[in-house]
Design an enzyme around this catalytic site. Structure first.
Site, short mmCIF file in Angstrom:
data_model
loop_
_atom_site.label_atom_id
_atom_site.label_comp_id
_atom_site.label_asym_id
_atom_site.label_seq_id
_atom_site.Cartn_x
_atom_site.Cartn_y
_atom_site.Cartn_z
CG ASP A 139 -1.97 -1.04 1.17
OD1 ASP A 139 -1.98 -1.78 0.17
OD2 ASP A 139 -2.77 -1.14 2.12
CE1 TYR A 160 -2.89 2.19 -6.52
CE2 TYR A 160 -3.43 3.54 -4.61
CZ TYR A 160 -3.74 3.08 -5.89
OH TYR A 160 -4.88 3.53 -6.51
CB SER A 204 -36.86 -3.96 -14.33
OG SER A 204 -38.14 -4.25 -14.78
CG LEU A 205 -33.80 -8.60 -15.27
CD1 LEU A 205 -32.77 -9.18 -14.30
CD2 LEU A 205 -33.56 -9.16 -16.66
CD GLU A 237 -25.29 -12.27 -16.72
OE1 GLU A 237 -25.72 -11.30 -16.08
OE2 GLU A 237 -24.96 -12.22 -17.91
CE LYS A 239 -33.04 -9.25 -10.14
NZ LYS A 239 -32.87 -8.19 -9.16
CG ASP A 293 -29.83 -7.21 -3.11
OD1 ASP A 293 -30.49 -6.41 -3.81
OD2 ASP A 293 -30.20 -7.60 -1.99
NE ARG A 325 -34.14 -0.02 -14.22
CZ ARG A 325 -35.39 -0.02 -13.78
NH1 ARG A 325 -35.66 0.46 -12.59
NH2 ARG A 325 -36.37 -0.51 -14.50
CE1 TYR A 339 -27.25 -5.21 -15.79
CE2 TYR A 339 -26.32 -5.63 -13.61
CZ TYR A 339 -27.20 -4.94 -14.43
OH TYR A 339 -28.02 -3.99 -13.91
CE LYS A 359 -28.53 -10.68 -18.06
NZ LYS A 359 -27.38 -9.80 -17.80
CE LYS A 395 -35.68 -11.21 -6.58
NZ LYS A 395 -36.59 -10.08 -6.64
CB CYS A 439 -38.14 -13.90 37.76
SG CYS A 439 -38.36 -15.42 36.81
CB CYS A 490 -39.88 -17.66 40.39
SG CYS A 490 -38.34 -16.73 40.34
CB CYS A 521 -34.46 -15.14 37.33
SG CYS A 521 -35.30 -15.95 38.71
CB CYS A 577 -36.71 -19.58 39.11
SG CYS A 577 -37.44 -19.07 37.55
S1 IVH Z 1 -29.79 -7.58 -16.72
C1 IVH Z 1 -32.23 -5.89 -19.89
N1 IVH Z 1 -28.22 -8.90 -15.10
O1 IVH Z 1 -31.75 -6.47 -11.55
C2 IVH Z 1 -31.64 -6.57 -18.73
N2 IVH Z 1 -29.68 -7.27 -14.18
O2 IVH Z 1 -34.71 -6.45 -11.78
C3 IVH Z 1 -31.42 -5.67 -17.62
N3 IVH Z 1 -29.46 -7.00 -11.76
O3 IVH Z 1 -32.19 -3.21 -12.73
C4 IVH Z 1 -30.83 -6.22 -16.44
N4 IVH Z 1 -27.88 -8.48 -11.48
O4 IVH Z 1 -30.11 -3.70 -11.34
C5 IVH Z 1 -29.17 -7.97 -15.21
N5 IVH Z 1 -26.75 -10.12 -13.79
C6 IVH Z 1 -27.69 -9.18 -13.90
C7 IVH Z 1 -28.18 -8.47 -12.79
C8 IVH Z 1 -29.19 -7.52 -12.97
C9 IVH Z 1 -28.64 -7.59 -10.90
C10 IVH Z 1 -30.46 -5.99 -11.40
C11 IVH Z 1 -30.40 -4.74 -12.23
C12 IVH Z 1 -31.77 -4.53 -12.79
C13 IVH Z 1 -32.59 -5.40 -11.90
C14 IVH Z 1 -33.79 -5.89 -12.64
#
Ligand code: IVH
Length: 685
Positions: A41, A44, A90-91, A124, A126, A128, A147, A235, A305, A329, A423, A426, A441, A447
């Site tokens: 470190d 660096y 979104s998905l 992949e 998902k 969080d 987003r 992703y 996907k 999920k 208590c 008791c 107690c 007790c």
């Molecule tokens: S693909 C068109 N891949 O999940 C496809 N999303 O519920 C768009 N997320 O807003 C998303 N891991 O924030 C994709 N491996 C992954 C992901 C991912 C997390 C989140 C992402 C998106 C949300 C959709």
């Protein structure tokens, strides 16, 4: 190009600046992406200081891609808006394998393929965290955005630049314009450290890594973001404009695209896989779900996907989600529910533990209706009140816990919880120990709750192992005043037991037979079963081995006890107090009079038997052994003179690793402690 004959001062500096930038970014990648730093470190920091000094002296060298820009820029009044060139989608969600089959079936229709044709998917995690869009023009990071509502997000360029695993410049084969999408998240280790710092500074801890990541990314002062341990995985691709033809052949599958992005230097999740059909998807889901707790970041499902990009285009979108992807999920690890009541439980040693009774909620794969609140100060810290809406978390096999109260949802009449001062069982006074945190107690054996727990402990598997004497039966026996303590178990007869609820002739005989069978006990189990404060299994074994007879312990002096390897002054005093007590001796006498006998332990004392082969060595057993139980293995080791403890430290001599061993094995490796497997262990014995 020919080198100019005389190198000017400014080109010398710009060359050094370029060298430093490349070198620092290399170290950023080694450190933040590969966990494999090449320099210390300190070294660096020296490179960074040199770069910053150079930029201070020659401001023209400072470009937006300079690694110095990762420490944060000007403090913003507010974030500007960014309109996404392509909406950020979104998905669709799925929750079962049936949902995955249905998704696959529909997708076959949409791309007009027979169902017999097994699709390739990319699976992949998902992640969080929070979705971000990052735009590179001519290979330079020029903009990053949240987003937002999918159409318009916020410009968080300065903040995203502080994420050191994300390159500020891409490799040579970058298209003229490339907009990538990914998830910004906070790794668990960084999250824990951040929360510790928050608490140390008297600030509120973050509820979970996602909130911490969100809070960090939305700082108007990017210097603050720079101090947060954020990371990102890319992703997806939004805009891909290769007018200059830098890319060559454009990838034709999602996986090839990810590999190409990785080649440009972008961070891609390392556990992404190409899988085959629904079976491959579900298999990946199960495998990843099973090892979810070992991942260094939180994930809440798996995204599948469709691999072929032309088929993705053919499938298209519905409303706000692509038809070619599905988020499968995991059961939620956090859910909200309501605190119906706060109760207390009195333990074997009188410790009073508050428990929240919840409206049942399905979280982390199980239904949770009771959650321990640990102690008085935990209730105060969370300010939990009856009627509150709370966030319950259960991750992996960890016991469920309340993470926080949703204060907005608090009913007007909810008042702070008042810890009982007597208590609840008791009515003896409650004593507060340990800076007022631990409530106890003071009733002792007066007790009923303490007596019940003591009897349950006596009968438990690791003590006298009385099969069939469940908690409910003990409760009933004590409530009906049929027994008062463990010794009374041996006075029970068929007439009394059969009158208990749920008992018939056969079950009565069975219970009495197991109580009878427990009369022949090992001394160590008997001592452990007495529930002497501070005396766990190991200490009980040492006492049994050293004294050989119960009666000898009655008169043992603290000094003698302290000579045993695991016994310090506190444990020694506790043993002296317990066995010195008239009431306890009287109970022990009744036990022995009722016919309880223990094996007289034959010990080879160190003086007589000479040095035992494993004397002075400390062993830890972890994971399951196939050829013997863990307690037998422990005994074998102890016979050879080894000490067996539960946790690995640098003083451990050897760790025996069985099947499914977890963190202890890892810790041993980290500490450089010797690790042996079952075969080596049995050979050694
Ligand atoms: S693909 C068109 N891949 O999940 C496809 N999303 O519920 C768009 N997320 O807003 C998303 N891991 O924030 C994709 N491996 C992954 C992901 C991912 C997390 C989140 C992402 C998106 C949300 C959709």
């Amino acid at each position: 190009m020919q080198k100019p004959p005389h190198t000017t001062a400014s080109s010398k500096y710009s060359q050094r600046h370029a060298e430093l930038s490349v070198e620092i970014e290399l170290h950023n990648s080694r450190y933040y992406r590969h966990d494999a730093p090449l320099i210390a470190d300190y070294d660096y920091d020296q490179l960074m200081l040199e770069l910053m000094a150079l930029e201070a002296a020659h401001p023209e060298l400072l470009t937006p891609e300079s690694p110095s820009q990762r420490v944060g820029g000007a403090v913003l009044e507010q974030f500007d808006q960014v309109v996404h060139e392509m909406p950020m989608l979104s998905l669709s969600n799925g929750f079962s394998s049936d949902d995955v089959s249905e998704f696959d079936r529909r997708l076959h229709e949409q791309v007009d393929q027979p169902i017999e044709h097994v699709f390739e998917y990319v699976a992949e995690p998902k992640l969080d965290g929070l979705a971000v869009s990052v735009l590179y023009e001519n290979g330079k990071l020029v903009q990053a955005a949240t987003r937002g509502d999918g159409k318009t997000g916020e410009n968080i360029t300065q903040n995203v630049k502080t994420i050191k695993s994300l390159p500020l410049s891409l490799g040579k084969r970058a298209p003229a314009r490339l907009e990538v999408r990914g998830e910004v998240f906070m790794p668990l280790a960084g999250f824990a450290a951040l929360n510790q710092r928050q608490l140390d500074a008297d600030k509120k801890a973050y509820v979970n890594p996602r909130n911490a990541a969100a809070g960090s990314l939305r700082q108007l002062d990017s210097a603050m973001t720079a101090q947060r341990p954020l990371d990102v995985f890319i992703y997806a691709v939004g805009v891909f404009d290769d007018t200059e033809g830098a890319v060559g052949v454009k990838p034709e599958t999602h996986h090839a695209m990810l590999m190409y992005l990785a080649e440009l230097g972008l961070p891609i999740c390392p556990i992404v896989e190409v899988v085959s059909g629904v079976d491959g998807c579900v298999d990946y889901y199960q495998r990843t779900g099973a090892s979810r707790d070992q991942l260094p970041y939180e994930i809440d499902g798996i995204v599948y996907k469709l691999n072929r990009l032309d088929w993705q285009r053919a499938a298209g979108f519905i409303a706000k989600a692509p038809r070619w992807a599905l988020a499968h999920k995991f059961p939620a690890q956090e859910r909200t529910t309501i605190v119906a009541d706060i109760d207390t439980q009195v333990g074997r040693t009188g410790a009073i533990t508050p428990v929240a009774r919840l409206e049942p909620v399905f979280v982390g794969g199980v239904t949770v209706s009771n959650v321990t609140l640990h102690n008085k100060s935990e209730i105060e810290r969370l300010d939990i009140r009856v009627g509150d809406t709370v966030i319950v978390r259960r991750a992996g096999d960890v016991i469920p816990q309340i993470v926080s109260v949703v204060s907005e949802a608090r009913p007007a009449n909810a008042h702070p919880y008042e810890f009982p001062l007597v208590c609840p069982i008791c009515a003896s006074d409650v004593l507060f120990e340990g800076a007022g945190i631990i409530a106890r107690c003071s009733g002792g054996f007066r007790c009923a709750a303490q007596r019940k727990q003591a009897i349950k402990h006596f009968a438990s598997r690791k003590a006298m192992d009385i099969d069939g004497l469940g908690d409910k039966i003990v409760d009933a026996l004590v409530d009906e005043k049929l027994i008062h303590d463990a010794a009374d178990l041996y006075t029970l007869n068929a007439e009394t037991v059969i009158n208990l609820e749920g008992f018939a002739e056969k079950s009565t005989d069975k219970l009495l037979a197991s109580i009878g069978a427990s009369k022949k006990a090992e001394l160590s189990r008997l001592i452990f079963g007495l529930g002497v404060p501070q005396v766990g299994e190991t200490t009980a074994e040492q006492l049994a081995e050293h004294f050989g007879y119960l009666e000898k312990i009655y008169t043992a002096k603290a000094e003698e006890l302290e000579r045993l390897p695991d016994i310090g002054p506190i444990v020694a005093q506790s043993v002296v107090d317990y066995f010195g007590s008239q009431a306890n001796q009287e109970m022990l006498k009744r036990l022995l009079d009722a016919g309880v006998e223990y094996d007289k332990v034959v010990t080879i004392s160190r003086e007589e038997g000479g040095e035992l082969p494993l004397a002075g060595q400390t062993f830890v057993l972890t994971g399951a052994l196939s050829s013997m139980s863990r307690s037998d293995a422990k005994k074998e080791l102890q016979k050879l003179g080894a000490k067996v403890t539960g946790s690995v430290s640098k003083n451990t001599s050897c760790v025996v690793v069985g099947a499914d061993a977890g963190s202890k094995a890892r810790k041993a490796v980290e500490l450089g402690v010797k690790v042996i497997d079952e075969d080596e262990f049995t050979a050694m014995l």
